[in-house]
Design a protein around this motif. Sequence first.
Motif, PDB file in Angstrom:
ATOM      1  N   ALA A 273       0.814  -1.223   0.000  1.00 44.41           N
ATOM      2  CA  ALA A 273       0.000   0.000   0.000  1.00 44.41           C
ATOM      3  C   ALA A 273       0.843   1.267   0.000  1.00 44.41           C
ATOM      4  CB  ALA A 273      -0.930   0.004   1.213  1.00 44.41           C
ATOM      5  N   GLN A 274       2.113   1.157   0.409  1.00 44.59           N
ATOM      6  CA  GLN A 274       2.938   2.366   0.476  1.00 44.59           C
ATOM      7  C   GLN A 274       3.107   3.020  -0.898  1.00 44.59           C
ATOM      8  OE1 GLN A 274       7.210   1.890   1.291  1.00 44.59           O
ATOM      9  NE2 GLN A 274       6.963  -0.323   1.115  1.00 44.59           N
ATOM     10  N   ALA A 275       2.941   2.249  -1.972  1.00 38.94           N
ATOM     11  CA  ALA A 275       3.055   2.827  -3.320  1.00 38.94           C
ATOM     12  C   ALA A 275       2.072   3.969  -3.527  1.00 38.94           C
ATOM     13  CB  ALA A 275       2.822   1.739  -4.377  1.00 38.94           C
ATOM     14  N   VAL A 276       0.922   3.905  -2.840  1.00 37.86           N
ATOM     15  CA  VAL A 276      -0.096   4.964  -2.948  1.00 37.86           C
ATOM     16  C   VAL A 276      -0.143   5.826  -1.695  1.00 37.86           C
ATOM     17  CG1 VAL A 276      -2.571   5.431  -3.137  1.00 37.86           C
ATOM     18  CG2 VAL A 276      -1.533   3.676  -4.558  1.00 37.86           C
ATOM     19  N   LEU A 277      -0.045   5.209  -0.528  1.00 38.56           N
ATOM     20  CA  LEU A 277      -0.242   5.957   0.715  1.00 38.56           C
ATOM     21  C   LEU A 277       0.870   6.965   0.985  1.00 38.56           C
ATOM     22  CD1 LEU A 277      -1.660   3.272   3.183  1.00 38.56           C
ATOM     23  CD2 LEU A 277      -2.865   4.787   1.599  1.00 38.56           C
ATOM     24  N   VAL A 278       2.090   6.674   0.518  1.00 39.97           N
ATOM     25  CA  VAL A 278       3.187   7.628   0.727  1.00 39.97           C
ATOM     26  C   VAL A 278       2.950   8.934  -0.046  1.00 39.97           C
ATOM     27  CG1 VAL A 278       5.650   8.058   0.339  1.00 39.97           C
ATOM     28  CG2 VAL A 278       4.901   5.898   1.352  1.00 39.97           C
ATOM     29  N   PRO A 279       2.741   8.887  -1.378  1.00 42.26           N
ATOM     30  CA  PRO A 279       2.464  10.157  -2.074  1.00 42.26           C
ATOM     31  C   PRO A 279       1.156  10.804  -1.623  1.00 42.26           C
ATOM     32  CG  PRO A 279       2.243   8.280  -3.582  1.00 42.26           C
ATOM     33  CD  PRO A 279       2.882   7.768  -2.325  1.00 42.26           C
ATOM     34  N   LEU A 280       0.187   9.997  -1.196  1.00 42.51           N
ATOM     35  CA  LEU A 280      -1.062  10.554  -0.689  1.00 42.51           C
ATOM     36  C   LEU A 280      -0.811  11.341   0.584  1.00 42.51           C
ATOM     37  CD1 LEU A 280      -4.170  10.773  -0.767  1.00 42.51           C
ATOM     38  CD2 LEU A 280      -4.279   8.611   0.493  1.00 42.51           C
TER      39      LEU A 280
END
Length: 346
Positions: free
Chosen positions: A199-206
Amino acid sequence: MGMKRWKLTLQVAATYVGTVVGAGFATGKEIVQFFTQYGELGMVGILVSGLFFIWLGSKMMLLSHAIGASSYQQLNTYLFGDVLGKAVNGVMIVILFGVTSVMLASTGAIGKEQFGLWPPVGMIFTIVLTYIFIAKGINGILMVNSLVVPMMLSFAFIIFVPNISYFSLIQTKPDLTLVTQWKWAVSPFLYISLNLALAQAVLVPLGSSVKDRSVIKKGAVIGGCVLTFMLVSTHLALSNLPYSFQLDIPMSAVVKNISAWVNVLFTVVVLGEIFTTLIGNVFGIAKQLQSFLPLNDKQAFAFIILACFIIGQFGYAQLLEFLYPIFGYIGLAFVWMLCIKKEKIS
C-alpha cells in the motif's frame, strides 16, 4: 470540520481501503488463508489486524507528510537508510511490476469468463481506463476509489446481514495443528506486513500531498475501521461455508446462494478491487522510475502499462511464488521499522 475537509477525509479513507483491498480479498481466498482457517481465533486475528491498519496506516501517511516523501522510495530510505533502502526499493519495484502484470492479466481472464471476450480485449479496455484515471495523478486515484469503495462497502453489508446470527462461528472448526503451532497469532502480522508494504506505493504520495494532518489521521481511522468491518463480514460469511478451504474463489459459493443480482455485483466488485490496486501500483512504480529516468508522468504511465501488458501475456505465477516469500519478510521488516520509527512533527 468543514464540508471540504470532510470530503477529503472520506477520499483519503476510500483510497486507503481501495489500495489495501485487492482481488484476493474480494474472492475470499486471502481471508480464508489468513483468518478463517483458524476458526474463532481468526476473529481475534482480524481485530488485531484492524488496530494495526488504523495505527500504521496513519503513521505511514503522517511520516510521509512530515518528510515530504513523494514516493515510497524516499520513505524506505528514511526508514532503512541509504544502503538497505536501495535494496528494499529494488525488490519493491520488481514485486510491483509482477503484481501489476498479474492484475492486468486477470482482467482479461474475467472478461473472457464473464463476457466471452478475447483476453487481450479485456486487458486493453482496462489499460484505457487506467490511463484515463492515472493521468490525473493523485486526484485520479482519489476519484476512482471514491467510486469503487462504496460498492465494496455495500457488498460487505449485503453478505454481513444474513450472517449476523452466526457470531459464535460454531460451524467453523479450526485446524488444531495450526492453532497449537500458534500460526494463528503470527498470521495477522503477516497479513498486515504484506498489505501495508504494497500500500505504500499509494499511501506515501497521498500522505505528502494532503496538507492537513487531521485529515490524514481521521481518514486512516475511518479507512482502518472500514477494512476491519469488511474483513469481519467476509470472515463470517466464509465461516458458515464448511468447504471454503477447498475453493479458489470461496465468495462465489456464498453469493450464488443469495441472488443473481448479488452475483453480478460481486463480479463488479472484484473488477473494481483489481482496478484500484492496478492504478495504485502503476502510480507507485512511476514515481520510482522518475527518480532515475527522464520521464514525465504520462510517459512513465504509458511505459509501465505497456510493459505490464507484455508481461501479462506470459505465465508469471512461478516468479511470484518465488518473490512473495521474500516480499513477506521485507514486509515484516517494513512494519517493524514503521512501528519503531519516531514520527517527525512538521
